[in-house]
Scaffold this active site. Structure first.
Site, PDB file in Angstrom:
ATOM      1  N   ASP A 185       0.828  -1.203   0.000  1.00 29.43           N
ATOM      2  CA  ASP A 185       0.000   0.000   0.000  1.00 29.43           C
ATOM      3  C   ASP A 185       0.869   1.263   0.000  1.00 29.43           C
ATOM      4  OD1 ASP A 185      -2.840   0.927   0.364  1.00 29.43           O
ATOM      5  OD2 ASP A 185      -1.978   1.863   2.154  1.00 29.43           O
ATOM      6  N   GLU A 200       2.158  -0.313  -4.849  1.00 30.14           N
ATOM      7  CA  GLU A 200       1.183   0.708  -5.251  1.00 30.14           C
ATOM      8  C   GLU A 200       1.925   2.039  -5.376  1.00 30.14           C
ATOM      9  OE1 GLU A 200      -3.063   2.838  -4.104  1.00 30.14           O
ATOM     10  OE2 GLU A 200      -1.610   2.451  -2.545  1.00 30.14           O
TER      11      GLU A 200
HETATM   12  C1  GLC Z   1      -4.183   3.049  -0.750  1.00 32.16           C
HETATM   13  C2  GLC Z   1      -5.399   2.148  -0.751  1.00 32.16           C
HETATM   14  C3  GLC Z   1      -6.586   2.959  -0.367  1.00 32.16           C
HETATM   15  C4  GLC Z   1      -6.370   3.466   1.037  1.00 32.16           C
HETATM   16  C5  GLC Z   1      -5.078   4.267   1.118  1.00 32.16           C
HETATM   17  C6  GLC Z   1      -4.669   4.487   2.533  1.00 32.16           C
HETATM   18  O1  GLC Z   1      -4.239   4.009  -1.722  1.00 32.16           O
HETATM   19  O2  GLC Z   1      -5.534   1.541  -2.007  1.00 32.16           O
HETATM   20  O3  GLC Z   1      -7.773   2.238  -0.449  1.00 32.16           O
HETATM   21  O4  GLC Z   1      -7.444   4.263   1.429  1.00 32.16           O
HETATM   22  O5  GLC Z   1      -4.006   3.592   0.513  1.00 32.16           O
HETATM   23  O6  GLC Z   1      -4.257   3.284   3.110  1.00 32.16           O
END
Ligand code: GLC
Ligand code: MG
Length: 536
Positions: A201, A268
């Site tokens: 994440d 991500e």
């Molecule tokens: C990432 C996740 C998202 C979340 C954010 C904070 O972007 O995909 O859903 O709200 O991180 O953890």
């Protein structure tokens, strides 16, 4: 098959666990529910399942606020349920990827509770605490991605703590060695339980500027945009110190890789192309020692035109370091669904694009049946982002609605009342109905996935971008002597494919238009919004 094959050549399927399948009637999807649907995934033909967070959480951000990294939230089940799920995945040859959320914990996590308790707490430095600015107020101008400042004042200890997201999601201090070790232990905990990898994440957020400098204004910000984009995230994301952390994480998972199967990291990363490439971790010896799959989100943001996508594919292919594995994705739990962004017909073309490009595709649950964003009335809103920034179209509930399985009660998702309403089309748009309809989106996905699995040209072949006019995206995929050509007509008119591009006779292996089959001799005319895969 090499150990890397599954994540390089396979297909990943993302499950948002609250919304996939409920097994106990509480209206919230759970691990036993996922277990019941594993055969569906095998029949769909995917290789790996990535499950969004399932750990104990106060659910301020639906599991992305974790209060215990090494357990399962009771709403999703127990550790025993997890082990059973992992065993059943293994028995079916499905790889299991978990979500790893290293940037922040829940404010209910014992680490933060201790950190907050006093300035002298041994855990104080595990989070980012700062004194108020000299004249009072937050220490600097940093903004939360979910609206408002990235700083919340703690009355008791007289300092502010930093949170890139909700105030219930305090950011960990990744400069602290103990934090890093504790988080690597979390990875090991799940690796020992047999997981095959992690989606990390907001990886690019972990390190913030050590001098806590103000972020500069964003010159291209337009009123009406997401207010957190008012500033450039220069000092809060993608800092140079990230490189080492990425190398460290990779070493942790590599220690669990074996001859038979590699463990994978998927990052991500919402970053510009050349910065995204840095996360492959190219070393001076020419090795790639970062995350194996830095998520390539370009198709999510792309204006849906052939020329634009042609540019994206060319620049991405050109930017990849030698030996790096490409990857593509059309959607996730944070972004509007593909069928809503481009419409159902173009979503069929998008499916063909995703499943024929060179690189690991990730499918978001429900896209394979053409689920659309479901409008959620204000009094049913669940997403904290929407609650903080109402009415700006930023909320993520619409793309998180329950999977539509059948015509049974609540589309077969739950015996109770779903946590988020179903799409209004569930009576018609569901797995059961689409399995019975050869022209459905699901059948198209199944056919394209089967073809991708069968044809080495598609899952491991080379990629060559071709020119077929302004409205047709064209490329060749080849392996050995086998050469397939993909032609995607983005226009709403019949489009003739230039004779030079194709041999005189071609076999159509797949089309987005189910009525087309067989051999084409002479010229090929694509129908409006038709995509084909042909072999010579
Ligand atoms: C990432 C996740 C998202 C979340 C954010 C904070 O972007 O995909 O859903 O709200 O991180 O953890
Ligand atoms: Mg449940």
């Amino acid at each position: 098959m090499s150990a890397d094959a599954w994540w390089k050549n396979g297909i990943v399927y993302q499950i948002y666990p609250r919304s996939f399948q409920d097994s106990d009637g509480d209206g919230i999807g759970d691990l036993r529910g996922i277990r019941k649907r594993l055969d569906y995934l095998v029949e769909l033909g995917v290789d790996a399942v990535w499950i969004s967070p399932i750990y104990p959480s106060p659910m301020a951000d639906f599991g992305y606020d974790i209060s215990d990294y090494c357990n399962i939230d009771p709403r999703f089940g127990t550790l025993e349920d997890f082990d059973a799920l992992a065993a059943e995945c293994k028995a079916r040859g499905l790889k299991l990827v978990l979500d790893f959320v290293p940037n922040h914990t829940s404010d209910q996590h014992p680490w933060f509770v201790q950190s907050r308790a006093s300035r002298a707490s041994p855990k104080r430095d595990w989070y980012l605490w700062r004194d108020p600015a000299p004249g009072g107020g937050p220490p600097n101008n940093w903004l939360s991605n979910f609206g408002g400042p990235a700083w919340t004042f703690d009355e008791a200890s007289g300092q502010y703590y930093c949170h890139s997201f909700l105030k219930e999601q305090p950011d960990l201090n990744w400069r602290n060695r103990e934090v890093r070790e504790a988080m690597y232990e979390v990875l090991r905990f799940w690796l020992r339980r047999g997981v095959d990898g992690f989606r990390i994440d907001v990886l690019y957020h972990l390190i913030k500027d050590d001098q806590f400098r103000d972020n500069p204004p964003n010159p291209s910000f337009q009123p009406g945009q997401d207010p957190s984009h008012r500033l450039l995230a220069l000092y809060t994301t993608d800092r140079p110190e990230m490189q080492d952390i990425v190398f460290e994480m990779r070493r942790v998972v590599d220690a669990f890789s074996s001859e038979a199967s590699a463990r994978v990291l998927i990052g991500e990363l919402y970053l510009p192309l050349e910065r995204l490439m840095a996360y492959y971790g190219l070393t001076s010896e020419g090795l790639l020692q970062g995350v194996q799959l830095p998520f390539n989100f370009q198709l999510i943001a792309a204006p849906w035109h052939a020329a634009e996508i042609d540019r994206i594919v060319r620049s991405y292919e050109a930017a990849l370091p030698h030996g790096a594995a490409p990857n593509w994705v059309l959607g996730n739990h944070d972004k509007p669904r593909i069928a809503s962004r481009v419409g159902q017909e173009r979503a069929r073309l998008a499916a063909m694009l995703l499943l024929t490009l060179r690189g690991t595709p990730t499918l978001y649950y429900g896209d394979e049946i053409g689920l659309t964003d479901v409008p959620i009335p204000p009094d049913e809103v669940q997403d904290p982002f929407e609650k903080n920034e109402p009415g700006k179209g930023l909320g993520r509930d619409p793309q998180r609605t329950p999977m539509q399985w059948s015509r049974a009660h609540m589309a077969g998702f739950t015996d109770g009342t779903p946590w988020l309403r179903l799409g209004g089309d569930w009576g018609m748009r569901n797995v059961e109905a689409q399995l019975a309809d050869p022209a459905s989106m699901l059948q198209l996905y199944r056919k394209l996935i089967a073809l991708r699995r069968k044809e080495p040209a598609l899952h491991e072949g080379t990629h060559e971008q071709l020119h077929a006019g302004d409205d047709v995206l064209a490329y060749a995929r080849a392996s050995g002597t086998r050469r397939l050509i993909v032609l995607l007509n983005f226009s709403t008119s019949d489009t003739r494919i230039a004779a030079e591009l194709l041999p005189r006779e071609v076999v159509v292996l797949a089309s987005t238009h189910p009525e087309r089959t067989g051999t084409v001799a002479g010229e090929l005319v694509l129908q409006p919004l038709e995509g084909v895969i042909v072999a010579q």
